[in-house]
Scaffold this motif. Structure first.
Motif, PDB file in Angstrom:
ATOM      1  N   PRO A 172       4.805  -4.634  -4.448  1.00 23.42           N
ATOM      2  CA  PRO A 172       5.505  -3.786  -5.525  1.00 23.42           C
ATOM      3  C   PRO A 172       4.440  -2.993  -6.276  1.00 23.42           C
ATOM      4  O   PRO A 172       4.978  -1.743  -6.861  1.00 23.42           O
ATOM      5  N   ARG A 173       3.290  -3.379  -6.248  1.00 20.69           N
ATOM      6  CA  ARG A 173       2.104  -2.365  -7.162  1.00 20.69           C
ATOM      7  C   ARG A 173       1.962  -1.269  -6.165  1.00 20.69           C
ATOM      8  O   ARG A 173       1.886  -0.237  -6.668  1.00 20.69           O
ATOM      9  N   LEU A 174       1.734  -1.429  -5.204  1.00 20.47           N
ATOM     10  CA  LEU A 174       1.554  -0.224  -4.147  1.00 20.47           C
ATOM     11  C   LEU A 174       2.765   0.675  -4.258  1.00 20.47           C
ATOM     12  O   LEU A 174       2.577   1.890  -4.365  1.00 20.47           O
ATOM     13  N   ALA A 175       4.022   0.252  -4.161  1.00 21.08           N
ATOM     14  CA  ALA A 175       5.338   0.888  -4.275  1.00 21.08           C
ATOM     15  C   ALA A 175       5.366   1.957  -5.580  1.00 21.08           C
ATOM     16  O   ALA A 175       5.719   2.950  -5.759  1.00 21.08           O
ATOM     17  N   ALA A 206      11.024  12.998  -2.155  1.00 19.56           N
ATOM     18  CA  ALA A 206      10.404  12.621  -3.394  1.00 19.56           C
ATOM     19  C   ALA A 206      11.053  11.424  -4.270  1.00 19.56           C
ATOM     20  O   ALA A 206      10.835  11.557  -5.550  1.00 19.56           O
ATOM     21  N   ALA A 207      11.719  11.012  -3.586  1.00 16.74           N
ATOM     22  CA  ALA A 207      12.750   9.626  -4.425  1.00 16.74           C
ATOM     23  C   ALA A 207      11.425   8.852  -4.593  1.00 16.74           C
ATOM     24  O   ALA A 207      10.612   8.588  -3.740  1.00 16.74           O
ATOM     25  N   ASP A 208      11.606   7.749  -5.476  1.00 15.49           N
ATOM     26  CA  ASP A 208      10.591   6.965  -5.676  1.00 15.49           C
ATOM     27  C   ASP A 208      10.768   5.814  -4.556  1.00 15.49           C
ATOM     28  O   ASP A 208      11.845   5.586  -4.070  1.00 15.49           O
ATOM     29  N   LEU A 209       9.633   5.198  -4.387  1.00  9.69           N
ATOM     30  CA  LEU A 209       9.646   4.154  -3.013  1.00  9.69           C
ATOM     31  C   LEU A 209       9.744   2.919  -3.584  1.00  9.69           C
ATOM     32  O   LEU A 209       9.092   2.694  -4.897  1.00  9.69           O
ATOM     33  N   ASP A 242      11.305  -4.364   2.381  1.00  4.45           N
ATOM     34  CA  ASP A 242      10.968  -5.538   3.569  1.00  4.45           C
ATOM     35  C   ASP A 242       9.536  -6.110   3.235  1.00  4.45           C
ATOM     36  O   ASP A 242       9.000  -5.387   2.432  1.00  4.45           O
ATOM     37  N   ARG A 243       9.187  -6.950   4.034  1.00  4.22           N
ATOM     38  CA  ARG A 243       7.888  -7.528   3.977  1.00  4.22           C
ATOM     39  C   ARG A 243       6.669  -6.477   3.965  1.00  4.22           C
ATOM     40  O   ARG A 243       5.816  -6.540   3.263  1.00  4.22           O
ATOM     41  N   LEU A 244       6.758  -5.610   5.009  1.00  3.39           N
ATOM     42  CA  LEU A 244       5.899  -4.495   5.128  1.00  3.39           C
ATOM     43  C   LEU A 244       6.473  -3.174   5.163  1.00  3.39           C
ATOM     44  O   LEU A 244       6.105  -2.565   6.069  1.00  3.39           O
ATOM     45  N   GLY A 293      -3.187  -3.385   4.389  1.00  6.95           N
ATOM     46  CA  GLY A 293      -2.968  -2.978   2.834  1.00  6.95           C
ATOM     47  C   GLY A 293      -2.759  -1.753   2.229  1.00  6.95           C
ATOM     48  O   GLY A 293      -3.038  -1.414   1.048  1.00  6.95           O
ATOM     49  N   PHE A 294      -2.472  -1.003   3.238  1.00  5.12           N
ATOM     50  CA  PHE A 294      -2.306   0.643   2.768  1.00  5.12           C
ATOM     51  C   PHE A 294      -1.133   1.272   3.636  1.00  5.12           C
ATOM     52  O   PHE A 294      -0.623   0.408   4.615  1.00  5.12           O
ATOM     53  N   VAL A 295      -0.661   2.244   3.056  1.00  9.81           N
ATOM     54  CA  VAL A 295       0.474   3.045   3.842  1.00  9.81           C
ATOM     55  C   VAL A 295       0.182   4.340   4.093  1.00  9.81           C
ATOM     56  O   VAL A 295      -0.675   5.003   3.171  1.00  9.81           O
TER      57      VAL A 295
END
Length: 271
Positions: free
Chosen positions: A6-9, A18-21, A25-27, A43-45
Protein backbone atom coordinates in the motif's frame (compact mmCIF):
# COMPACT_ATOMS: atom_id res chain seq x y z
CA UNK A 1 12.05 -8.60 3.06
CA UNK A 2 8.40 -7.63 3.53
CA UNK A 3 7.03 -5.31 0.84
CA UNK A 4 4.75 -2.51 2.06
CA UNK A 5 2.55 -2.68 -1.03
CA UNK A 6 0.00 0.00 0.00
CA UNK A 7 2.80 2.47 0.78
CA UNK A 8 4.55 1.75 -2.52
CA UNK A 9 1.28 2.12 -4.44
CA UNK A 10 0.52 5.42 -2.72
CA UNK A 11 3.35 7.03 -4.71
CA UNK A 12 2.52 5.69 -8.13
CA UNK A 13 0.36 6.08 -11.19
CA UNK A 14 0.05 3.78 -14.17
CA UNK A 15 2.67 4.44 -16.87
CA UNK A 16 0.14 3.37 -19.52
CA UNK A 17 -2.91 5.49 -18.64
CA UNK A 18 -1.80 7.68 -15.66
CA UNK A 19 -4.53 6.30 -13.35
CA UNK A 20 -3.56 5.74 -9.72
CA UNK A 21 -2.07 2.35 -8.90
CA UNK A 22 -3.40 0.23 -6.05
CA UNK A 23 -2.51 -3.23 -4.64
CA UNK A 24 -4.50 -5.95 -6.44
CA UNK A 25 -2.56 -9.02 -5.32
CA UNK A 26 0.32 -9.94 -3.02
CA UNK A 27 2.97 -8.65 -5.46
CA UNK A 28 0.88 -6.88 -8.08
CA UNK A 29 -0.18 -3.28 -8.56
CA UNK A 30 -3.02 -2.35 -10.88
CA UNK A 31 -5.17 0.54 -12.03
CA UNK A 32 -8.91 0.89 -12.65
CA UNK A 33 -8.32 0.45 -16.38
CA UNK A 34 -6.99 -3.08 -15.97
CA UNK A 35 -3.26 -2.53 -16.37
CA UNK A 36 -1.14 -4.70 -14.08
CA UNK A 37 2.46 -4.30 -12.90
CA UNK A 38 4.47 -6.91 -10.98
CA UNK A 39 6.40 -5.91 -7.86
CA UNK A 40 9.83 -7.44 -7.35
CA UNK A 41 10.21 -9.55 -4.22
CA UNK A 42 13.12 -7.30 -3.26
CA UNK A 43 10.64 -4.48 -2.68
CA UNK A 44 10.52 -2.36 -5.82
CA UNK A 45 8.58 -2.09 -9.04
CA UNK A 46 9.79 -1.41 -12.57
CA UNK A 47 7.54 0.92 -14.56
CA UNK A 48 10.18 1.59 -17.17
CA UNK A 49 8.48 0.13 -20.22
CA UNK A 50 10.35 -0.01 -23.52
CA UNK A 51 12.11 2.54 -25.65
CA UNK A 52 14.43 4.24 -23.17
CA UNK A 53 17.69 5.43 -24.72
CA UNK A 54 19.56 5.86 -21.44
CA UNK A 55 21.69 3.44 -19.44
CA UNK A 56 21.57 2.79 -15.71
CA UNK A 57 24.69 2.48 -13.59
CA UNK A 58 26.60 -0.80 -13.86
CA UNK A 59 27.38 -3.02 -10.88
CA UNK A 60 30.98 -1.75 -10.99
CA UNK A 61 29.84 1.88 -10.86
CA UNK A 62 27.56 1.12 -7.91
CA UNK A 63 30.38 -0.60 -6.02
CA UNK A 64 32.58 2.44 -6.59
CA UNK A 65 29.80 4.75 -5.43
CA UNK A 66 29.24 2.78 -2.24
CA UNK A 67 32.95 2.89 -1.44
CA UNK A 68 32.95 6.69 -1.78
CA UNK A 69 29.66 7.41 -0.05
CA UNK A 70 29.58 4.86 2.74
CA UNK A 71 33.17 5.77 3.57
CA UNK A 72 32.01 9.32 4.34
CA UNK A 73 33.83 11.16 1.56
CA UNK A 74 30.69 13.12 0.68
CA UNK A 75 29.06 13.28 4.12
CA UNK A 76 29.11 17.13 4.24
CA UNK A 77 27.05 17.11 1.04
CA UNK A 78 24.60 14.66 2.58
CA UNK A 79 24.31 16.90 5.65
CA UNK A 80 23.46 19.90 3.44
CA UNK A 81 20.86 17.87 1.52
CA UNK A 82 19.29 16.70 4.78
CA UNK A 83 19.14 20.27 6.10
CA UNK A 84 17.28 21.39 2.96
CA UNK A 85 14.68 18.62 3.17
CA UNK A 86 11.16 19.04 4.54
CA UNK A 87 10.45 18.23 8.18
CA UNK A 88 8.57 15.51 10.12
CA UNK A 89 6.37 13.19 8.12
CA UNK A 90 7.73 14.37 4.78
CA UNK A 91 7.36 12.38 1.58
CA UNK A 92 10.69 12.56 -0.26
CA UNK A 93 11.24 11.44 -3.85
CA UNK A 94 14.88 10.94 -4.83
CA UNK A 95 15.17 11.14 -8.63
CA UNK A 96 18.34 9.38 -9.73
CA UNK A 97 18.72 7.95 -6.24
CA UNK A 98 21.55 5.53 -6.95
CA UNK A 99 22.15 3.49 -3.82
CA UNK A 100 19.89 5.80 -1.76
CA UNK A 101 22.67 7.39 0.32
CA UNK A 102 21.37 10.97 0.15
CA UNK A 103 17.76 9.86 0.56
CA UNK A 104 18.64 8.00 3.76
CA UNK A 105 20.36 11.10 5.09
CA UNK A 106 17.30 13.22 4.32
CA UNK A 107 14.93 10.75 5.99
CA UNK A 108 17.14 10.47 9.07
CA UNK A 109 16.76 14.22 9.58
CA UNK A 110 12.96 14.12 9.21
CA UNK A 111 11.16 11.92 11.78
CA UNK A 112 8.48 9.63 10.34
CA UNK A 113 9.42 10.64 6.79
CA UNK A 114 9.21 8.11 3.95
CA UNK A 115 11.05 8.04 0.66
CA UNK A 116 10.82 6.77 -2.89
CA UNK A 117 14.14 5.87 -4.51
CA UNK A 118 13.76 6.24 -8.28
CA UNK A 119 16.55 5.24 -10.63
CA UNK A 120 17.08 3.75 -14.08
CA UNK A 121 19.21 0.95 -12.61
CA UNK A 122 17.34 -1.96 -10.98
CA UNK A 123 20.53 -2.87 -9.12
CA UNK A 124 20.73 0.61 -7.63
CA UNK A 125 17.08 0.62 -6.57
CA UNK A 126 17.45 -2.82 -4.99
CA UNK A 127 20.35 -1.52 -2.89
CA UNK A 128 18.43 1.60 -1.86
CA UNK A 129 15.40 -0.39 -0.73
CA UNK A 130 17.48 -2.98 1.09
CA UNK A 131 19.29 -0.29 3.09
CA UNK A 132 16.19 1.30 4.67
CA UNK A 133 12.73 0.17 5.75
CA UNK A 134 11.48 3.72 5.10
CA UNK A 135 12.33 3.58 1.38
CA UNK A 136 10.21 2.25 -1.48
CA UNK A 137 11.74 1.62 -4.88
CA UNK A 138 10.86 2.55 -8.47
CA UNK A 139 12.75 1.79 -11.67
CA UNK A 140 11.91 4.56 -14.13
CA UNK A 141 13.49 6.95 -16.62
CA UNK A 142 13.74 10.54 -15.35
CA UNK A 143 13.60 11.90 -18.91
CA UNK A 144 10.15 10.41 -19.57
CA UNK A 145 6.79 11.21 -17.91
CA UNK A 146 7.19 9.93 -14.36
CA UNK A 147 4.86 7.12 -13.21
CA UNK A 148 4.36 9.10 -9.99
CA UNK A 149 1.15 10.70 -8.76
CA UNK A 150 0.72 14.45 -9.04
CA UNK A 151 1.35 16.60 -5.93
CA UNK A 152 2.46 13.57 -3.88
CA UNK A 153 5.93 14.67 -2.71
CA UNK A 154 6.97 17.31 -0.19
CA UNK A 155 10.54 17.25 -1.50
CA UNK A 156 12.23 16.02 -4.66
CA UNK A 157 15.96 15.35 -4.43
CA UNK A 158 18.17 15.58 -7.50
CA UNK A 159 21.80 14.94 -6.56
CA UNK A 160 24.26 14.82 -9.47
CA UNK A 161 21.39 13.48 -11.56
CA UNK A 162 19.33 14.37 -14.67
CA UNK A 163 16.58 16.94 -14.12
CA UNK A 164 13.08 16.77 -15.55
CA UNK A 165 11.93 20.12 -14.16
CA UNK A 166 8.31 20.04 -15.46
CA UNK A 167 7.72 16.53 -14.11
CA UNK A 168 9.33 17.34 -10.77
CA UNK A 169 6.99 20.34 -10.58
CA UNK A 170 3.97 18.13 -11.27
CA UNK A 171 4.76 15.57 -8.55
CA UNK A 172 5.57 18.20 -5.90
CA UNK A 173 2.82 19.53 -3.69
CA UNK A 174 2.21 23.31 -3.93
CA UNK A 175 5.04 25.03 -2.09
CA UNK A 176 7.15 21.85 -2.06
CA UNK A 177 10.91 21.90 -2.49
CA UNK A 178 13.25 20.70 -5.21
CA UNK A 179 16.75 20.15 -3.78
CA UNK A 180 19.41 20.05 -6.49
CA UNK A 181 23.11 19.34 -6.03
CA UNK A 182 25.44 20.33 -8.87
CA UNK A 183 29.26 20.40 -9.02
CA UNK A 184 31.16 23.67 -9.07
CA UNK A 185 33.85 24.17 -11.74
CA UNK A 186 36.67 23.16 -9.37
CA UNK A 187 34.95 20.01 -8.08
CA UNK A 188 37.53 17.18 -8.07
CA UNK A 189 39.75 19.53 -10.02
CA UNK A 190 43.03 17.68 -9.51
CA UNK A 191 41.51 14.49 -10.92
CA UNK A 192 40.01 16.34 -13.87
CA UNK A 193 43.34 18.02 -14.59
CA UNK A 194 44.90 14.58 -14.87
CA UNK A 195 42.41 13.65 -17.58
CA UNK A 196 40.60 10.84 -15.76
CA UNK A 197 37.27 12.69 -15.36
CA UNK A 198 34.96 14.78 -17.53
CA UNK A 199 35.01 18.58 -17.43
CA UNK A 200 32.22 20.63 -15.78
CA UNK A 201 30.43 23.62 -17.34
CA UNK A 202 31.46 26.98 -15.90
CA UNK A 203 28.38 27.62 -13.72
CA UNK A 204 25.95 24.74 -13.53
CA UNK A 205 24.09 26.23 -10.55
CA UNK A 206 23.32 29.39 -12.51
CA UNK A 207 22.15 27.33 -15.47
CA UNK A 208 19.81 25.30 -13.26
CA UNK A 209 18.39 28.39 -11.56
CA UNK A 210 17.71 30.07 -14.90
CA UNK A 211 16.09 26.98 -16.42
CA UNK A 212 13.94 26.47 -13.32
CA UNK A 213 12.75 30.08 -12.97
CA UNK A 214 9.38 29.66 -14.76
CA UNK A 215 8.38 26.87 -12.35
CA UNK A 216 10.41 27.41 -9.18
CA UNK A 217 11.69 30.23 -6.99
CA UNK A 218 15.23 29.98 -5.63
CA UNK A 219 15.02 29.70 -1.84
CA UNK A 220 18.63 29.05 -0.87
CA UNK A 221 21.97 28.36 -2.52
CA UNK A 222 24.61 26.81 -0.25
CA UNK A 223 28.17 26.12 -1.34
CA UNK A 224 29.83 23.07 0.21
CA UNK A 225 33.62 23.04 -0.20
CA UNK A 226 36.41 21.06 1.49
CA UNK A 227 39.67 19.25 0.75
CA UNK A 228 39.45 15.47 0.53
CA UNK A 229 42.54 13.30 1.19
CA UNK A 230 42.85 10.49 -1.33
CA UNK A 231 43.91 6.87 -1.13
CA UNK A 232 44.50 4.74 -4.21
CA UNK A 233 41.12 3.05 -3.71
CA UNK A 234 39.25 6.32 -3.24
CA UNK A 235 40.90 7.89 -6.31
CA UNK A 236 39.82 4.98 -8.46
CA UNK A 237 36.30 4.95 -7.00
CA UNK A 238 35.75 8.67 -7.59
CA UNK A 239 36.64 8.22 -11.25
CA UNK A 240 34.61 5.04 -11.55
CA UNK A 241 31.34 5.98 -9.85
CA UNK A 242 29.88 8.45 -12.37
CA UNK A 243 29.70 9.35 -16.07
CA UNK A 244 33.49 9.51 -16.32
CA UNK A 245 33.55 5.74 -15.88
CA UNK A 246 31.98 5.35 -19.34
CA UNK A 247 34.18 7.92 -21.08
CA UNK A 248 37.54 7.41 -19.43
CA UNK A 249 37.49 3.76 -18.45
CA UNK A 250 40.90 3.14 -19.98
CA UNK A 251 42.64 5.94 -18.08
CA UNK A 252 44.63 5.10 -14.97
CA UNK A 253 43.69 6.95 -11.76
CA UNK A 254 45.75 10.09 -11.26
CA UNK A 255 48.43 9.88 -8.56
CA UNK A 256 47.41 12.87 -6.47
CA UNK A 257 47.15 12.92 -2.69
CA UNK A 258 44.10 15.16 -2.29
CA UNK A 259 41.36 16.85 -4.24
CA UNK A 260 38.79 19.58 -3.74
CA UNK A 261 35.11 18.75 -3.24
CA UNK A 262 33.03 21.75 -4.32
CA UNK A 263 29.28 21.69 -4.98
CA UNK A 264 26.26 23.96 -4.83
CA UNK A 265 23.12 22.80 -3.02
CA UNK A 266 20.07 24.60 -4.38
CA UNK A 267 16.69 24.62 -2.67
CA UNK A 268 13.99 25.66 -5.13
CA UNK A 269 10.36 26.19 -4.12
CA UNK A 270 7.53 25.11 -6.43
CA UNK A 271 5.56 28.07 -7.70
Amino acid sequence: MTVDLPRLASWLRCPVCAADLEPVDRLTLGCANGHRHDVNKRGFVSLLGGGTKHLGDTAEMLEARELVLEGGAYSPIADAVAAATAGPGARVLDAGAGTGYYLRAALAASPDAVGLAMDLSPQAVARAVRASESVDGLVADTWRPLPVRSEIADTVLDVFAPRNLPEFHRVLRPGGSLVVVVPRPDHLGSLRAAGTMLDIPSDKAEDVTTAAAPLYALHTRETVEYDLPLTDALRAALAGMGPSARHAAAAAPAHVDATRVAVDVLRLTRR
